[in-house]
Write a protein that holds these residues in place. Structure first.
Motif, PDB file in Angstrom:
ATOM      1  N   UNK A 288       0.808  -1.227   0.000  1.00 31.94           N
ATOM      2  CA  UNK A 288       0.000   0.000   0.000  1.00 31.94           C
ATOM      3  C   UNK A 288       0.837   1.272   0.000  1.00 31.94           C
ATOM      4  N   UNK A 289       2.148   1.161   0.219  1.00 32.20           N
ATOM      5  CA  UNK A 289       3.009   2.343   0.290  1.00 32.20           C
ATOM      6  C   UNK A 289       3.671   2.629  -1.045  1.00 32.20           C
ATOM      7  N   UNK A 290       3.974   3.899  -1.279  1.00 37.09           N
ATOM      8  CA  UNK A 290       4.656   4.334  -2.500  1.00 37.09           C
ATOM      9  C   UNK A 290       5.936   5.071  -2.126  1.00 37.09           C
ATOM     10  N   UNK A 291       6.955   4.941  -2.975  1.00 36.25           N
ATOM     11  CA  UNK A 291       8.277   5.482  -2.666  1.00 36.25           C
ATOM     12  C   UNK A 291       8.434   6.915  -3.173  1.00 36.25           C
ATOM     13  N   UNK A 292       8.640   7.825  -2.239  1.00 40.14           N
ATOM     14  CA  UNK A 292       8.934   9.209  -2.595  1.00 40.14           C
ATOM     15  C   UNK A 292      10.356   9.319  -3.142  1.00 40.14           C
ATOM     16  N   UNK A 293      11.288   8.584  -2.530  1.00 45.44           N
ATOM     17  CA  UNK A 293      12.692   8.678  -2.906  1.00 45.44           C
ATOM     18  C   UNK A 293      12.939   8.187  -4.325  1.00 45.44           C
ATOM     19  N   UNK A 294      12.183   7.202  -4.774  1.00 43.88           N
ATOM     20  CA  UNK A 294      12.325   6.705  -6.141  1.00 43.88           C
ATOM     21  C   UNK A 294      11.416   7.443  -7.104  1.00 43.88           C
ATOM     22  N   UNK A 295      10.207   7.776  -6.656  1.00 43.46           N
ATOM     23  CA  UNK A 295       9.229   8.406  -7.540  1.00 43.46           C
ATOM     24  C   UNK A 295       9.610   9.800  -7.998  1.00 43.46           C
ATOM     25  N   UNK A 296      10.162  10.621  -7.089  1.00 46.51           N
ATOM     26  CA  UNK A 296      10.493  11.994  -7.472  1.00 46.51           C
ATOM     27  C   UNK A 296      11.582  12.061  -8.548  1.00 46.51           C
ATOM     28  N   UNK A 297      12.698  11.326  -8.404  1.00 48.04           N
ATOM     29  CA  UNK A 297      13.678  11.352  -9.494  1.00 48.04           C
ATOM     30  C   UNK A 297      13.122  10.822 -10.808  1.00 48.04           C
TER      31      UNK A 297
END
Length: 343
Positions: free
Chosen positions: A279-288
């Motif tokens: 259910x969680x999404x990655x900010x660290x991977x998604x933003x780049x």
């Protein structure tokens, strides 16, 4: 005998306060609104952000233990459920939300919502939440790792399919993804024998570098949006609608992963892992990735991901704390996990 309280880690505290990292993100957005980079400064900041993205993925590759990743394949059913939630369930929820786009969400915000739905799962927060809830931590580490690796291919493909022309998915776009994301990651894996000890000795400094890189990406994207005037389209009503839609998507993902894990007969520890990793999404991977795929138009696209990230931290922190209190006490003698409880 009074039951001993389980130590509360940072996810438990997030239920009562905004995470400092999220506060830093909001401060970066405010800085970009007040002092956006333009002209030569924008070029310099953009180049610095590109370098920071490459360094970020180099560090990801250096941290990944190939042995742990291969050992985790034994729990393939768990990873299959997490992957299906991340790259099948979420995109379907994003497409379903398209019915609300004309009335509640602008085209740019809906594009961001679709992109949120194809971003891989996170590692750090999923592991911390799983640990707090006394779930299967090694499986959470592997699930987040596999999701990040698969996301390097699946996220651009799904974004190009669902979003279309807004995504820079040409030969040049593929080359940019390979150059900025994949090659640094592979270089980190190749050099891990020499870089891993250094990273182990300087974890705190490199963690600050990780977060600083993300903040630079956020500042660059929001600065571009300010100079182009795209934020005039984001009214308070639209923003409130976006928060509501993101909350519904999160609630449905939590409910679906919990129900599926229980129906498939997973033990309690694995169900905890599936719920948080699925259910969680990655900010660290998604933003780049957004910076590479959307270029100058990344500003409004990353807003749904930032909001969803804060929602998932607060909601899942409350759930993790509750499950921790309901979990069986850890045995003093090593042995099989305790009897399952409903989660």
């Amino acid at each position: 005998m009074k039951r001993k309280a389980w130590p509360q880690s940072w996810p438990g505290r997030l239920g009562r306060a905004v995470d400092p990292y999220v506060a830093a993100l909001l401060g970066t957005v405010a800085l970009a609104a007040l002092l956006p980079a333009s002209g030569a400064a924008a070029t310099a900041v953009g180049d610095a952000a590109d370098l920071a993205i490459g360094l970020l993925f180099f560090l990801y590759g250096s941290r990944l233990s190939s042995r742990e990743a291969l050992n985790g394949l034994r729990q393939w059913r768990l990873h299959l459920v997490v992957g299906a939630s991340t790259f099948v369930l979420f995109p379907l929820l994003g497409l379903a939300a398209g019915a609300l786009a004309p009335a509640l969400l602008s085209d740019r915000l809906y594009t961001g919502l679709l992109f949120l739905c194809v971003v891989p799962s996170t590692v750090q927060s999923s592991v911390a939440l799983t640990s707090t809830a006394r779930g299967n931590v090694p499986a959470a580490i592997c699930a987040g790792t596999y999701s990040s690796l698969l996301g390097m291919i699946a996220t651009p493909l799904l974004a190009a399919w669902l979003i279309g022309s807004d995504v820079r998915f040409s030969a040049h776009g593929l080359l940019a993804i390979a150059t900025q994301l994949l090659l640094p990651f592979l270089a980190g894996q190749a050099l891990r024998r020499w870089t891993a000890p250094f990273i182990g000795r300087h974890k705190r400094v490199l963690a600050l570098l990780d977060r600083g890189s993300i903040l630079l990406v956020v500042y660059t994207a929001f600065s571009r949006g300010m100079t182009e005037g795209v934020w005039n389209q984001v009214t308070p009503a639209r923003l409130g609608a976006l928060v509501g839609v993101a909350a519904v998507v999160l609630a449905l993902a939590l409910a679906a992963t919990s129900y599926t894990a229980r129906r498939l007969g997973f033990r309690r520890e694995d169900r905890v892992t599936i719920v948080f990793c699925g259910s969680n999404k990655s900010l660290a991977t998604g933003l780049p990735m957004a910076a590479v795929l959307f270029g100058d138009a990344a500003g409004p696209v990353i807003l749904p991901l930032m909001l969803f990230h804060q929602l998932q931290l607060m909601v899942c922190a409350v759930i993790a704390g509750r499950w921790s209190r309901r979990a069986p006490e850890p045995s003093a003698v090593p042995g099989p996990p305790g009897a399952p409880v409903q989660v």
